[in-house]
Motif scaffolding. Structure first.
Motif: not given
Length: 514
Positions: A162-170, A429-430
Motif C-alpha cells: 500500500q506504500i511503495i518507495i521508488m528510488d530512481e526507478p527510471t 542516479g545523479v
C-alpha cells in the motif's frame, strides 16, 4: 488533510552516521493514494528518508507513523508486514536466482520457500500488468541493469504493498519503458496506493507526481503541489539559488587529419557486437547514440578489454591490440567508468583515498610501498576539485550518496590522466548539481587532450556533450552524425527506422525533428 488520509507521517526525524549528520528535523506527510516526489541534490537526504520509512535505517530522533500507528525498531521485514515495499536505486536482487524467484522471494506460495506452479501464473499475470517482457526463467546475473531494475519494480508490485518507495526507478529505463512504468503508477494510485517517488528526472516528476518535497543538506526546504512548479523552480530550490539549466561549452573539435587515439575496423564480439567501425581522436567527445540493448555498453567493454574481440581490428594510438585485457588496457591509457558503480567501479570496503588511488598506485609508491603523505595530499586535492561530500580522504564510500560515489569513481580516472576515457551512464542516479559537475568533468577531460567515448540513456545528454556520434542498434553502428543541430526526435526517428519503423514518431513530431 484529515488523519485517515495520511499513509505515512514523519515528524522531526534525524539520522547520523558517526559524526556525519545526514538528516535534520525531517517533517513530511505522505497522503494515501498520492504520488509524492522527493527531490534534491545527491546527499540532500531523500534516499535516506525512503530507507527510514522502508525500515532499512532507524531514526535517531523523531517519530514515524504508518497509517496512524507509531513504529519503533523498524526492519524491512516489519515494513513489508505493514504493506511497505521499496525499490532501491542500488538493486537488491539475488544474482543466482531466476527472475521469477526474485520477484516472489519471501512471498512464495509454497511454505518451504519454493516456487509452486501457481507462482508461474502469478508471474504471467504480473507481467501482463507491467508489460516488461521479462523471461521468468532467466538468471538475474545475466540481465542488463535496465532489466534488473524492472525485476525490482515487479517485486514491489507483487507484494501488493500500500506504500511503495521508488528510488530512481527510471534511471536505466528508456523513455518508452518509463512511460509504461508511469502508467502503472497511475493505476496503483487509483487503487489507493501511496508512491514515494525519488528521482532526479524533473520532467517525470512534473508530469506524474501530485506533490513534491524539496530537500537540501539533510533538511526539508518545502513541500508543494507539482501543479505550480516548473523545472527551473525546483532547481532553484534544490540549489538554494537561481541556477540556469545549461550545458557546458565543448572545446574545439579536433581536425579529421588528427590521428585517432582509438580505432576499430569491422570488430565483432561474442557479446553481440558485429562489424563495428569507429574512430576517436584526442580531445574529441564521441557519443554512442542508441536505446537500451543497442550494444553501447558492450562496445565500451570491448574497448576496455573487458570482453574479448573475436574478429576485426582494434588499435590504440596506432598499435593493434591483440588479446587485450583490462590490465593491458589500463597500461595503454584506456579507462572505463562502468554503468554499475557499486559492483564494478568502487571498492566499498575501502575509504575514499584508496578508491582514488587504485588505478595509479605506482605513482604514489616507492619500493612497493605506498607513500601515505603523498597519497593523502593528492586525494585531498582531487576531492576539493570535484566537491566530494564529505570532504575527507578517509570517508566511508559505502555510505556516500550516489552522486558523491560517482564523483569518487571519476576522480580515480582524473588522476590517472588516460588517453581514452569511456564513460558508461556517468550521470545515472545523479542529481542536477552533481550532474553539472560531471558534465564539466567530461569537457575538462576533452579539453586536456583526452579522447572521450560517452554512453548515456538520456539522448539529450549524449547529443549535447558530444562533438559527433555513432548511431547504434542491435549491436551494430548504422550511421555517423554531427551532433550540432541534432535533435532527440531526429535521432529517435533514425533509430526506429533502422529497427523497422514500428515506433516512428507522429507526423507533427517528425516535422519538429526536421
Amino acid at each position: 488533510m484529515s488523519e485517515p488520509d495520511i499513509a505515512v507521517r514523519v515528524r522531526g526525524v534525524a539520522k547520523s552516521f558517526g559524526k556525519t549528520r545526514i538528516l535534520n528535523d525531517i517533517t513530511i506527510d505522505f497522503a494515501r493514494g498520492e504520488v509524492h516526489a522527493l527531490v534534491g541534490e545527491n546527499g540532500a537526504g531523500k534516499s535516506s528518508v525512503g530507507k527510514i520509512i522502508g525500515g532499512y535505517y532507524s531514526a535517531d530522533e523523531g517519530t514515524v507513523e504508518i497509517f496512524g500507528e507509531p513504529v519503533t525498531r523498524f526492519t524491512p521485514h516489519d515494513a513489508l508486514g505493514r504493506g511497505i515495499a521499496m525499490i532501491h536505486q542500488e538493486l537488491q536482487l539475488v544474482p543466482e536466482l531466476t527472475v521469477c524467484q526474485n520477484v516472489f522471494l519471501g512471498k512464495e506460495s509454497n511454505r518451504a520457500s519454493f516456487l509452486a506452479r501457481g507462482d508461474r501464473a502469478r508471474f504471467e499475470e504480473l507481467e501482463r500488468t507491467c508489460g516488461f517482457s521479462l523471461n521468468p526463467d532467466a538468471k538475474v546475473a545475466t540481465l542488463r541493469i535496465a532489466e534488473r531494475q524492472k525485476v525490482e519494480i515487479m517485486r514491489a508490485i507483487a507484494r501488493e504493498a500500500q506504500i511503495i518507495i521508488m528510488d530512481e526507478p527510471t534511471s536505466s529505463l528508456t523513455e518508452d519503458e518509463a512511460d509504461r512504468l508511469h502508467a502503472l503508477i497511475g493505476r496503483l494510485k487509483e487503487q489507493g496506493v501511496t508512491v514515494i517517488y525519488v528521482s532526479h528526472f524533473l520532467e517525470h516528476i512534473l508530469a506524474n507526481c501530485d506533490r513534491v518535497t524539496v530537500m537540501r543538506d539533510g533538511r526539508v526546504i518545502r513541500t508543494d503541489p507539482t501543479a505550480g512548479e516548473t523545472k527551473q523552480s525546483l532547481v532553484d530550490s534544490m540549489l538554494g539559488e537561481a541556477a540556469e539549466i545549461s550545458w557546458p561549452e565543448l572545446p574545439p573539435r579536433p581536425l579529421p587529419s588528427v590521428a585517432p587515439v582509438a580505432e576499430m575496423r569491422d570488430v565483432s564480439t561474442d557479446t553481440g557486437l558485429s562489424g563495428i567501425s569507429l574512430e576517436v581522436r584526442p580531445g574529441e567527445i564521441v557519443g554512442l547514440i542508441g536505446l537500451v540493448g543497442a550494444g553501447r555498453t558492450e562496445l565500451g567493454r570491448a574497448m576496455f578489454g573487458a570482453d574479448p574481440i573475436t574478429s576485426g581490428h582494434y588499435a590504440i594510438e596506432g598499435v593493434r591490440q591483440e588479446r587485450l585485457s583490462t590490465h593491458r588496457a589500463v597500461e595503454n591509457g584506456v579507462a572505463l567508468v562502468p554503468e554499475d558503480r557499486r559492483k564494478q567501479g568502487l571498492v566499498l570496503t575501502q575509504t575514499t583515498r584508496p578508491n582514488i588511488s587504485l588505478a595509479t598506485l605506482s605513482e604514489i609508491s616507492r619500493m612497493g610501498f605506498t607513500q601515505p603523505r603523498k597519497e593523502r595530499r593528492r586525494a585531498q586535492a582531487i576531492i576539493d576539485h570535484f566537491g566530494i561530500v564529505p570532504n575527507r580522504v578517509d570517508g566511508d564510500v559505502a555510505f556516500y550518496s550516489g552522486g558523491n560515489q560517482q564523483k569518487v569513481l571519476l576522480a580515480k580516472w582524473a588522476v590517472a590522466r588516460p588517453k581514452l576515457l569511456i564513460l558508461d551512464e556517468p550521470s545515472r542516479g545523479v542529481d542536477i548539481g552533481a550532474r553539472r559537475r560531471i558534465h564539466e568533468f567530461v569537457v575538462e577531460m576533452a579539453a586536456s587532450g583526452i579522447g572521450v567515448v560517452l554512453i548515456s540513456s538520456e539522448l539529450e545528454e549524449v547529443i549535447a556533450l558530444s562533438h559527433r556520434g555513432y548511431l547504434m542498434s542491435e549491436g551494430r553502428i548504422f550511421g555517423e552524425v554531427d551532433t550540432r543541430g541534432l535533435t532527440v526526435e531526429a535521432a529517435l526517428n533514425r533509430i526506429f527506422a533502422q529497427q523497422g519503423g514500428e515506433h516512428m514518431l507522429a507526423p507533427q513530431q517528425q516535422e519538429a525533428a526536421q
